[in-house]
Design an enzyme around this catalytic site. Sequence first.
Site, PDB file in Angstrom:
ATOM      1  N   ASN A  16      -1.798  16.750  29.889  1.00 52.81           N
ATOM      2  CA  ASN A  16      -2.498  17.750  29.081  1.00 52.81           C
ATOM      3  C   ASN A  16      -3.604  18.412  29.911  1.00 52.81           C
ATOM      4  OD1 ASN A  16      -3.936  19.164  27.061  1.00 52.81           O
ATOM      5  ND2 ASN A  16      -3.441  17.594  25.536  1.00 52.81           N
ATOM      6  N   ASP A  17      -3.590  19.754  29.944  1.00 54.82           N
ATOM      7  CA  ASP A  17      -4.588  20.485  30.724  1.00 54.82           C
ATOM      8  C   ASP A  17      -5.987  20.374  30.116  1.00 54.82           C
ATOM      9  OD1 ASP A  17      -2.469  21.371  32.374  1.00 54.82           O
ATOM     10  OD2 ASP A  17      -2.061  23.049  31.014  1.00 54.82           O
TER      11      ASP A  17
ATOM     12  N   SER B 136      -1.890  24.325  17.840  1.00 57.45           N
ATOM     13  CA  SER B 136      -2.325  25.635  18.304  1.00 57.45           C
ATOM     14  C   SER B 136      -1.162  26.411  18.914  1.00 57.45           C
ATOM     15  CB  SER B 136      -3.469  25.492  19.305  1.00 57.45           C
ATOM     16  OG  SER B 136      -3.139  24.571  20.305  1.00 57.45           O
TER      17      SER B 136
ATOM     18  N   HIS C 193      11.758  28.070  22.073  1.00 57.41           N
ATOM     19  CA  HIS C 193      10.478  28.318  21.399  1.00 57.41           C
ATOM     20  C   HIS C 193      10.627  28.352  19.879  1.00 57.41           C
ATOM     21  CE1 HIS C 193       6.328  29.816  21.321  1.00 57.41           C
ATOM     22  NE2 HIS C 193       6.703  30.713  20.424  1.00 57.41           N
TER      23      HIS C 193
ATOM     24  N   HIS D  50       6.567  20.549  20.222  1.00 54.45           N
ATOM     25  CA  HIS D  50       5.988  19.620  21.200  1.00 54.45           C
ATOM     26  C   HIS D  50       5.188  18.531  20.501  1.00 54.45           C
ATOM     27  CE1 HIS D  50       2.382  21.995  20.353  1.00 54.45           C
ATOM     28  NE2 HIS D  50       1.661  21.072  20.962  1.00 54.45           N
TER      29      HIS D  50
ATOM     30  N   CYS E  52       3.796  32.111  25.727  1.00 54.48           N
ATOM     31  CA  CYS E  52       3.670  30.705  25.329  1.00 54.48           C
ATOM     32  C   CYS E  52       3.483  29.818  26.556  1.00 54.48           C
ATOM     33  CB  CYS E  52       4.917  30.283  24.553  1.00 54.48           C
ATOM     34  SG  CYS E  52       5.060  28.486  24.358  1.00 54.48           S
TER      35      CYS E  52
ATOM     36  N   GLN F 225      -7.546   9.746  -2.414  1.00 58.87           N
ATOM     37  CA  GLN F 225      -7.099   9.867  -3.803  1.00 58.87           C
ATOM     38  C   GLN F 225      -5.864  10.744  -3.803  1.00 58.87           C
ATOM     39  OE1 GLN F 225      -7.205  12.923  -5.624  1.00 58.87           O
ATOM     40  NE2 GLN F 225      -6.576  12.064  -7.573  1.00 58.87           N
TER      41      GLN F 225
ATOM     42  N   TYR G 292     -14.833  13.283  -2.465  1.00 64.16           N
ATOM     43  CA  TYR G 292     -14.626  11.903  -2.885  1.00 64.16           C
ATOM     44  C   TYR G 292     -13.856  11.123  -1.828  1.00 64.16           C
ATOM     45  CZ  TYR G 292     -13.081   7.789  -5.405  1.00 64.16           C
ATOM     46  OH  TYR G 292     -12.834   6.489  -5.752  1.00 64.16           O
ATOM     47  N   GLU G 293     -12.848  11.760  -1.253  1.00 58.36           N
ATOM     48  CA  GLU G 293     -12.006  11.076  -0.270  1.00 58.36           C
ATOM     49  C   GLU G 293     -12.793  10.674   0.971  1.00 58.36           C
ATOM     50  OE1 GLU G 293     -11.255  13.667  -2.094  1.00 58.36           O
ATOM     51  OE2 GLU G 293      -9.257  13.421  -2.915  1.00 58.36           O
TER      52      GLU G 293
ATOM     53  N   ARG H 183      -3.276  13.720 -13.265  1.00 61.09           N
ATOM     54  CA  ARG H 183      -4.067  14.847 -12.789  1.00 61.09           C
ATOM     55  C   ARG H 183      -3.241  15.973 -12.170  1.00 61.09           C
ATOM     56  NH1 ARG H 183      -8.209  15.316  -7.998  1.00 61.09           N
ATOM     57  NH2 ARG H 183      -9.923  16.446  -8.947  1.00 61.09           N
TER      58      ARG H 183
ATOM     59  N   LYS I 101      -3.097  19.389  -0.330  1.00 57.72           N
ATOM     60  CA  LYS I 101      -4.046  18.388  -0.796  1.00 57.72           C
ATOM     61  C   LYS I 101      -5.260  18.414   0.132  1.00 57.72           C
ATOM     62  CE  LYS I 101      -6.077  14.710  -2.337  1.00 57.72           C
ATOM     63  NZ  LYS I 101      -6.855  14.796  -3.590  1.00 57.72           N
ATOM     64  N   PHE I 102      -6.448  18.498  -0.429  1.00 53.00           N
ATOM     65  CA  PHE I 102      -7.670  18.425   0.364  1.00 53.00           C
ATOM     66  C   PHE I 102      -8.229  17.009   0.304  1.00 53.00           C
ATOM     67  CE2 PHE I 102      -7.372  22.962  -0.205  1.00 53.00           C
ATOM     68  CZ  PHE I 102      -7.845  23.458   0.995  1.00 53.00           C
TER      69      PHE I 102
ATOM     70  N   ASN J 175       1.564  17.038  16.053  1.00 54.89           N
ATOM     71  CA  ASN J 175       0.923  17.875  15.038  1.00 54.89           C
ATOM     72  C   ASN J 175       1.808  19.092  14.865  1.00 54.89           C
ATOM     73  OD1 ASN J 175      -1.389  16.261  14.788  1.00 54.89           O
ATOM     74  ND2 ASN J 175      -2.385  17.274  16.508  1.00 54.89           N
TER      75      ASN J 175
ATOM     76  N   GLN K 255       2.411  14.962  21.552  1.00 56.17           N
ATOM     77  CA  GLN K 255       1.395  14.544  22.508  1.00 56.17           C
ATOM     78  C   GLN K 255       1.379  13.034  22.636  1.00 56.17           C
ATOM     79  OE1 GLN K 255      -2.563  16.214  22.493  1.00 56.17           O
ATOM     80  NE2 GLN K 255      -2.019  17.606  20.828  1.00 56.17           N
TER      81      GLN K 255
ATOM     82  N   HIS L 258       5.524  26.174  19.638  1.00 58.57           N
ATOM     83  CA  HIS L 258       6.598  25.625  20.468  1.00 58.57           C
ATOM     84  C   HIS L 258       6.738  24.133  20.143  1.00 58.57           C
ATOM     85  CE1 HIS L 258       9.095  26.132  24.207  1.00 58.57           C
ATOM     86  NE2 HIS L 258       9.143  24.822  24.003  1.00 58.57           N
TER      87      HIS L 258
ATOM     88  N   CYS M 222       6.688  27.372  27.133  1.00 62.53           N
ATOM     89  CA  CYS M 222       8.047  27.832  27.415  1.00 62.53           C
ATOM     90  C   CYS M 222       8.387  27.641  28.902  1.00 62.53           C
ATOM     91  CB  CYS M 222       8.194  29.308  27.031  1.00 62.53           C
ATOM     92  SG  CYS M 222       8.597  29.583  25.277  1.00 62.53           S
TER      93      CYS M 222
HETATM   94  O1  G1P Z   1      -4.620  18.858  21.325  1.00 62.82           O
HETATM   95  P1  G1P Z   1      -4.502  20.050  20.433  1.00 62.82           P
HETATM   96  O2  G1P Z   1      -3.124  20.237  19.872  1.00 62.82           O
HETATM   97  O3  G1P Z   1      -5.049  21.294  21.055  1.00 62.82           O
HETATM   98  O4  G1P Z   1      -5.484  19.722  19.206  1.00 62.82           O
HETATM   99  C1  G1P Z   1      -5.097  19.189  17.976  1.00 62.82           C
HETATM  100  O5  G1P Z   1      -4.739  17.816  18.055  1.00 62.82           O
HETATM  101  C2  G1P Z   1      -5.778  16.915  18.472  1.00 62.82           C
HETATM  102  C3  G1P Z   1      -5.235  15.513  18.387  1.00 62.82           C
HETATM  103  O6  G1P Z   1      -4.792  15.160  17.101  1.00 62.82           O
HETATM  104  C4  G1P Z   1      -7.042  17.074  17.625  1.00 62.82           C
HETATM  105  O7  G1P Z   1      -8.087  16.323  18.205  1.00 62.82           O
HETATM  106  C5  G1P Z   1      -7.476  18.538  17.523  1.00 62.82           C
HETATM  107  O8  G1P Z   1      -8.558  18.652  16.621  1.00 62.82           O
HETATM  108  C6  G1P Z   1      -6.282  19.375  17.046  1.00 62.82           C
HETATM  109  O9  G1P Z   1      -6.647  20.742  16.958  1.00 62.82           O
HETATM  110  O1  G1P Z   2     -12.069  18.365  -8.212  1.00 65.74           O
HETATM  111  P1  G1P Z   2     -11.722  19.615  -7.471  1.00 65.74           P
HETATM  112  O2  G1P Z   2     -12.940  20.350  -6.969  1.00 65.74           O
HETATM  113  O3  G1P Z   2     -10.790  20.510  -8.245  1.00 65.74           O
HETATM  114  O4  G1P Z   2     -10.887  19.116  -6.206  1.00 65.74           O
HETATM  115  C1  G1P Z   2     -11.394  18.917  -4.919  1.00 65.74           C
HETATM  116  O5  G1P Z   2     -12.225  17.767  -4.827  1.00 65.74           O
HETATM  117  C2  G1P Z   2     -11.594  16.503  -5.116  1.00 65.74           C
HETATM  118  C3  G1P Z   2     -12.604  15.399  -4.870  1.00 65.74           C
HETATM  119  O6  G1P Z   2     -13.115  15.411  -3.560  1.00 65.74           O
HETATM  120  C4  G1P Z   2     -10.329  16.293  -4.262  1.00 65.74           C
HETATM  121  O7  G1P Z   2      -9.651  15.157  -4.722  1.00 65.74           O
HETATM  122  C5  G1P Z   2      -9.397  17.503  -4.344  1.00 65.74           C
HETATM  123  O8  G1P Z   2      -8.330  17.344  -3.429  1.00 65.74           O
HETATM  124  C6  G1P Z   2     -10.191  18.779  -3.999  1.00 65.74           C
HETATM  125  O9  G1P Z   2      -9.373  19.913  -4.079  1.00 65.74           O
END
Ligand code: G1P
Ligand code: G1P
Lengths: 350, 350
Positions: A77-78, A163, A115, A168, A52, A325, A318-319, A28, A313-314, A155, A170, A166, A55
Amino acid sequence: MAEFDSAEHPHRRYNPLSGEWILVSPHRSKRPWQGQQEKTAAEQRPTYDPTCYLCPGNTRANGAVNPAYEGTFVFDNDFAALVADVPAGSVNIGGLLRAESESGVGRVICFSPRHDLTLPEMETTDIRRVVDVWVEEYRTLGANPDINYVQIFENKGQAMGASNPHPHGQIWAQRTVPVEPAKETVQQAAYFAEHGRSLLTDYVAIEVKEQTRVVLENESFVVVVPYWAVWPYETLVVPRRHVQDITQLTAAEKDDFADILRQLTIRYDNLFEISFPYSAGLHQRPTDGQAHESWHFHMHFYPPLLRSATVRKFMVGYEMLGNPQRDVTPEFAAERLRSLSGVHYKQATQ
Amino acid sequence: MAEFDSAEHPHRRYNPLSGEWILVSPHRSKRPWQGQQEKTAAEQRPTYDPTCYLCPGNTRANGAVNPAYEGTFVFDNDFAALVADVPAGSVNIGGLLRAESESGVGRVICFSPRHDLTLPEMETTDIRRVVDVWVEEYRTLGANPDINYVQIFENKGQAMGASNPHPHGQIWAQRTVPVEPAKETVQQAAYFAEHGRSLLTDYVAIEVKEQTRVVLENESFVVVVPYWAVWPYETLVVPRRHVQDITQLTAAEKDDFADILRQLTIRYDNLFEISFPYSAGLHQRPTDGQAHESWHFHMHFYPPLLRSATVRKFMVGYEMLGNPQRDVTPEFAAERLRSLSGVHYKQATQ
Ligand SMILES: O=P(O)(O)O[C@H]1O[C@H](CO)[C@@H](O)[C@H](O)[C@H]1O
Ligand SMILES: O=P(O)(O)O[C@H]1O[C@H](CO)[C@@H](O)[C@H](O)[C@H]1O
């Protein structure tokens, strides 16, 4: 019909750490993409940003002032999702509406005062300082009898909900063991009971022998695109020695951990020549006082990008409703990552 | 200390359908957001787009020409993740590297010939035609002895990976039962064995009595923000009558299904006055020939937006490594959705 070939034919793969399956559709990857493109963030950041909140010397949202730190800096964490003082209580209506109060703590770890840096652009000795903070935080938080699990993670990049650019990470530490490590606890315990060796000891031995999914190795650590990887360039960082948590690593192993994290994140940045987004985190034994001998500490990297800096990748329809997938095979991803230079692209073009 | 209050204090909630927990942090909704903003797509689309591969009369990537359809139009996905002819085969190395070939079929369902519409802007009678296609596809695909599970879903909006705004959904139907419906099979069977009623029959009875999480009701269906919702405005659409799949719905129930889908998606669009992105899909009994008496057909809506048209919830670091976490409570979300007009904002401002 031809023989089954996992490089060509749709198939399912089993994740022995979680006990769940994923769908792999190698054919695919030729699908054209007309959907959303990711933004690529401006690459040039100042070494210090007065706006920031991470910083050195700056004031945070709650009025606290960051010290003029020179290495790492850790604080509560605040806007933590978990707080310590929560009244105990629960709800149970017919076994169908069930809730329990949950307590814990959220911590933020600045990796560097700079930073403009991220892990792959930091020196190994500076990454080693981050490893030391992880060790210390896991030890201290885990010693609290109200904390039975410590989740350390990062993250990185706007695409992963960070967000602030910098550098970091968690920590969310809490009373109960979350779903994913709970699954890994069950799976690793079952394997250990049957074989007398940790699941990841045996798994790494197979991968080191096969080499097809190995991305990097040093004395103490192996990085693979796991056989059951969900994200296109997902990797698993595993210590060769069976230890339950990072506090058990020797000084040399901690150096090697820092080294391999630098090597890996450099390859990630080099893949599409951008600051590569991901969520990454350590999985270690629960800090509930039990031995959890079967637990084998490891680190997961979950990067969202699929084909380029702008096509991800979304994990959607299905996922969410069926199971994860993937298109490109783990073997293809490992080969791609292995082929990349160990010199960061920004350094290389200077 | 005060008494535990789930509207205020961090807590975990249990999802009886999956058997897993989520973390709820009600106090955290005040967190400022400096991270990624979603793009809002241009709202004005033409009724026909000559470059759209789903519009009537247009040519698709593989050269096939769409008919001049006037209602719905269903065809085999040109880039399906699942294909019918896959050589049988498997891999098993030490129980750790395990794979099995997987066969199936991918289908695309155009909801309307009109490029500019989505479900909330379609007439109820036209949505009813979509329901009829789902019934027919589930019946036909499910009758194939090689297909043991039929996943019908829709990815709507760029934020949910939809690569084409033309109103359409998909079906992935396959030999094995994917992870999520497999969990629901186990959980519903256990509940049914114990109580002699379906899990969702009893759950809906509680919700209808409490009303706090009910968004919409009609004769045959109830829509709630489930007690264990993960996504901020997640909903669950459940038929009052215990049926295992959509083929068992009466004509009146199918009308009511179309009606409540329209009502729900209008509220979604009205929430932030944009075409609201989501992934949604039906969960029904596996088509493996077993009765699955305990199964209670339902539909999940998983929308990503949190605070506005441009600020989404990221399921990243902690969520990937630990378990899902949400800020606003399901009760708050249900109240918000309930308070919205049943007239689509585009109609209202005309
Ligand atoms: O804590 P942050 O960096 O503001 O937030 C980020 O990490 C968190 C922990 O994975 C998630 O719950 C939040 O959705 C994401 O935006
Ligand atoms: O099949 P599509 O619309 O091109 O693709 C979308 O839906 C699929 C099924 O949820 C996912 O695997 C793909 O990552 C997404 O981009």
